[in-house]
Write an enzyme that holds these catalytic residues in place. Structure first.
Site, mmCIF file in Angstrom:
data_model
loop_
_atom_site.group_PDB
_atom_site.id
_atom_site.type_symbol
_atom_site.label_atom_id
_atom_site.label_comp_id
_atom_site.label_asym_id
_atom_site.label_seq_id
_atom_site.Cartn_x
_atom_site.Cartn_y
_atom_site.Cartn_z
ATOM 1 N N ARG A 177 57.865 -59.387 25.065
ATOM 2 C CA ARG A 177 57.143 -60.584 24.601
ATOM 3 C C ARG A 177 56.542 -61.337 25.780
ATOM 4 O O ARG A 177 55.415 -61.836 25.711
ATOM 5 C CB ARG A 177 58.070 -61.492 23.794
ATOM 6 N N CYS A 236 61.230 -70.638 26.527
ATOM 7 C CA CYS A 236 61.606 -69.490 25.680
ATOM 8 C C CYS A 236 60.692 -69.506 24.470
ATOM 9 O O CYS A 236 59.526 -69.872 24.565
ATOM 10 C CB CYS A 236 63.090 -69.552 25.289
#
Length: 277
Positions: A177, A236
């Site tokens: 990601r 995050c």
């Protein structure tokens, strides 16, 4: 520096102390189809109150579980029977996953002694320690907030860091990601990472649901190019595992760590946010 972790042995010995408050902070990604509160009602550590990460949050934004105002936070946790002077021990049902988020929130709001139970409920249960069911209601207390601005980073602060490099930005998302090779679990977000940021997947910080030792964490961060002596901002997907990263950095000896509360859910949705892949 106060050790932000406590062991199950420590908690078992102090569980009945009147100024020790145990907090269940279990939370799951929406796709998991699990309810932390529903599971809490079935079984939790003795005397634990439940902290709803999505409930004790800023309701004026569409971003998930953003910090509420200090006054809103104080009202909510005071109703749970928590004062800023208590020893607050936070745990979750995954080991060390969502508890650090609530550790960070209490820290940002001025709690003086807040810890995370290393290994969480799984370790507690594996050791055959007692649990109970049902809602725990403690007498209400007054929580006096003292907001620590230095522990929190917003979008514009992080945007400025992409130019100034005054802090190292460290991203806790999985490598695919971070690199933009895998889609984000939340729809509508761009793929990639904040320019200049480093990647430290949160899975590298724990072993069998427990935090790695301070020396192990120092080595892991060094290998990723993260200098724990310099100011750091963690990020995050939505501010949960960024808090685990902040906890690990504290254990590794970092003294100046802020969490980007909006994280990639905010950054990846904005047209004015630059993205690297």
């Amino acid at each position: 520096m106060l050790n932000p972790l406590v062991s199950t042995n420590w908690l078992a010995g102090y569980l009945k102390e009147p100024d020790v408050v145990v907090v269940d902070a279990s939370w799951y990604m929406p796709a998991a189809g699990r309810s932390g509160h529903a599971e809490y009602l079935k079984s939790h550590l003795p005397g634990a109150v439940f902290f709803g990460i999505d409930e004790i949050a800023d309701k004026t934004t569409t971003l998930p579980h953003m910090l509420p105002t200090p006054e809103e936070f104080a009202h909510a946790v005071g109703a749970l029977g928590i004062a800023e002077t208590d020893t607050i021990v936070v745990y979750d049902e995954a080991g060390v996953f969502s508890a650090p988020r609530v550790w960070w929130e209490f820290s940002a709001m001025g709690a003086r002694n807040v810890r995370v139970l290393d290994g969480g409920a799984p370790k507690w249960r594996a050791e055959g320690r007692p649990t109970q069911a049902g809602e725990v209601r403690r007498p209400a207390k007054v929580f006096h907030p003292n907001f620590r601005l230095g522990l929190v980073a917003d979008f514009f602060a992080v945007l400025n860091l992409t130019r100034s490099k005054a802090r190292t930005i460290v991203d806790a998302r999985p490598a695919d990601r971070f690199k933009g090779e895998a889609p984000e679990p939340r729809p509508g977000l761009k793929s990639g990472h904040i320019p200049g940021s480093l990647n430290m997947p949160v899975g590298n910080l724990t072993v069998d649901g427990k935090m790695r030792t301070a020396n192990e964490l120092k080595a892991v961060f060094e290998q990723a190019g993260v200098d724990v002596t310099k100011p750091i901002v963690t990020s995050c997907g939505s501010g949960i595992t960024a808090s685990t990263l902040a906890l690990a950095l504290r254990i590794a000896g970092a003294g100046d760590v802020a969490v980007y509360d909006g994280s990639w859910t905010e950054w990846g949705s904005r047209d004015d946010a630059p993205v690297e892949k």
